[in-house]
Design a protein around this motif. Sequence first.
Motif, mmCIF file in Angstrom:
data_model
loop_
_atom_site.group_PDB
_atom_site.id
_atom_site.type_symbol
_atom_site.label_atom_id
_atom_site.label_comp_id
_atom_site.label_asym_id
_atom_site.label_seq_id
_atom_site.Cartn_x
_atom_site.Cartn_y
_atom_site.Cartn_z
ATOM 1 N N LYS A 106 39.940 40.413 27.064
ATOM 2 C CA LYS A 106 40.410 40.288 28.446
ATOM 3 C C LYS A 106 39.236 40.114 29.411
ATOM 4 O O LYS A 106 39.287 39.270 30.315
ATOM 5 N N LEU A 107 38.195 40.897 29.211
ATOM 6 C CA LEU A 107 37.032 40.787 30.087
ATOM 7 C C LEU A 107 36.369 39.420 29.948
ATOM 8 O O LEU A 107 35.959 38.810 30.948
ATOM 9 N N GLY A 108 36.266 38.922 28.728
ATOM 10 C CA GLY A 108 35.700 37.595 28.522
ATOM 11 C C GLY A 108 36.508 36.520 29.218
ATOM 12 O O GLY A 108 35.941 35.598 29.822
ATOM 13 N N ALA A 109 37.845 36.632 29.147
ATOM 14 C CA ALA A 109 38.702 35.657 29.824
ATOM 15 C C ALA A 109 38.529 35.741 31.338
ATOM 16 O O ALA A 109 38.498 34.712 32.033
ATOM 17 N N GLN A 110 38.396 36.955 31.861
ATOM 18 C CA GLN A 110 38.192 37.121 33.295
ATOM 19 C C GLN A 110 36.884 36.480 33.745
ATOM 20 O O GLN A 110 36.831 35.799 34.781
ATOM 21 N N ILE A 111 35.829 36.686 32.987
ATOM 22 C CA ILE A 111 34.528 36.103 33.330
ATOM 23 C C ILE A 111 34.592 34.583 33.269
ATOM 24 O O ILE A 111 34.033 33.884 34.130
ATOM 25 N N LEU A 112 35.286 34.053 32.272
ATOM 26 C CA LEU A 112 35.422 32.601 32.140
ATOM 27 C C LEU A 112 36.164 32.008 33.332
ATOM 28 O O LEU A 112 35.738 30.991 33.909
ATOM 29 N N VAL A 113 37.277 32.634 33.713
ATOM 30 C CA VAL A 113 38.044 32.138 34.855
ATOM 31 C C VAL A 113 37.228 32.260 36.140
ATOM 32 O O VAL A 113 37.175 31.328 36.959
ATOM 33 N N ILE A 147 31.828 39.604 41.862
ATOM 34 C CA ILE A 147 32.794 40.059 42.866
ATOM 35 C C ILE A 147 34.223 39.793 42.418
ATOM 36 O O ILE A 147 35.107 40.653 42.530
ATOM 37 N N ILE A 148 34.477 38.598 41.882
ATOM 38 C CA ILE A 148 35.831 38.247 41.462
ATOM 39 C C ILE A 148 36.306 39.154 40.336
ATOM 40 O O ILE A 148 37.430 39.679 40.372
ATOM 41 N N VAL A 149 35.468 39.362 39.325
ATOM 42 C CA VAL A 149 35.855 40.218 38.204
ATOM 43 C C VAL A 149 36.064 41.655 38.671
ATOM 44 O O VAL A 149 37.021 42.341 38.248
ATOM 45 N N LEU A 150 35.200 42.125 39.558
ATOM 46 C CA LEU A 150 35.320 43.486 40.074
ATOM 47 C C LEU A 150 36.629 43.673 40.833
ATOM 48 O O LEU A 150 37.354 44.654 40.622
ATOM 49 N N VAL A 151 36.950 42.733 41.704
ATOM 50 C CA VAL A 151 38.167 42.851 42.510
ATOM 51 C C VAL A 151 39.407 42.729 41.630
ATOM 52 O O VAL A 151 40.393 43.469 41.813
#
Length: 395
Positions: A106-113, A147-151
């Motif tokens: 999930k974290l990898g997908a978030q970073i990719l997006v 910032i995007i991943v954190l939010v």
Amino acid sequence: MIFLLIAAVAAVVTFVASRIVLRLALKHGIHPPVRERDVHSRPTPRLGGAAMCIGVIAALAVASLVPEFAGVFAEPVRVWTLLGGAIAICAIGVLDDLVDLDWMLKLGAQILVATSVALFGVQIVSLPIAGIVVPSATMAISLTVLIIVLVMNAVNFIDGLDGLVAGTTIIGSTAFFGYIWMISQNFAQQNAYFSLASLITSIIVGVCVGFLPVNWHPARMFMGDGGALMLGLLTAASAIAVTGQIDVGTMGGRSQILPAFIPVLLPLAILLLPLTDFALAVIRRVANGNSPFAADRRHLHHRLLDMGHSHLGAVLIFYSWTAVVSIGCLLFLIVQWWVAVGIMVLGFIVCALLTAAPVGRRVWRTFLRVMRERRARRTGLQPTSASIDSQGDSR
């Protein structure tokens, strides 16, 4: 009126899509079992994110036909990259709600997006404090992704009570839209009001308004990770779109203190509770030797319930804190700074009293019980525990 139209389209489409998705989920039994950390007692579908995503798509489609938004869609890559990122992260979240994906995936997908959005959508190129420029493109992209991943994760972490995320997002995003509207008055261009940030923010509000009826306590459907992650992505993108491009420090304004910091403070204020909960959760889990994304039942909303608040009461307390912080920051652009500070302090006191109310009631009842027991011993009478409790409750 144009923004109300876009928000209304998002709300109506999301509401209709939510009813359809809910009916299909119940018909086919698409709902996970109740987990130990959940506060609901019956299996409830978590596919609200899919309906919310449909509302976002419909609202952007209508906006693309409105002449006032021609400047926004003059750079179609930005808009469609952001929409593609929203669809992708929503799909990842829905899949996680259905099959419980590994947190690393999930974290990898978030970073990719987030990286895709930073490369082709929006990114921080400057900070609105004396025109500070980010030194390099690599740093700009990295900061934007962070910032995007954190939010996204912060918003997802507080999604634990009925109507919590949708309601707080409506309050915070409405305040942020007001901020965008006010600073747009400082620009000569007639289309300054019709920016990507204002468009996305109005869509966020509309989507949450449309979803809230089926998510209000007792919720018939949850937005799930799909909806929470998508809201986090869009909220971060709208803040970055305006924060990274406007130097409010050069605008002046009625307030003589802090005006240049409002573009940074307001997005943080809107996300104060989610970011606080996220930080506490990560510290708590890492300290216990667990994954920072390992689920538990020690979030802020769980603590409010444990304090003695009702489900609705805990949600309303979150609403109150969000309103005080976000509207308070907005007041610095409207009234004198000392007036804004005074209103915020008063709001903080009221919210703190409401938050601590169950503890205060228990302390008061304990005090009454002790005083009656002492009085009874002095008079030679022995009150029953039932009479003490009933008298304390009547007080």
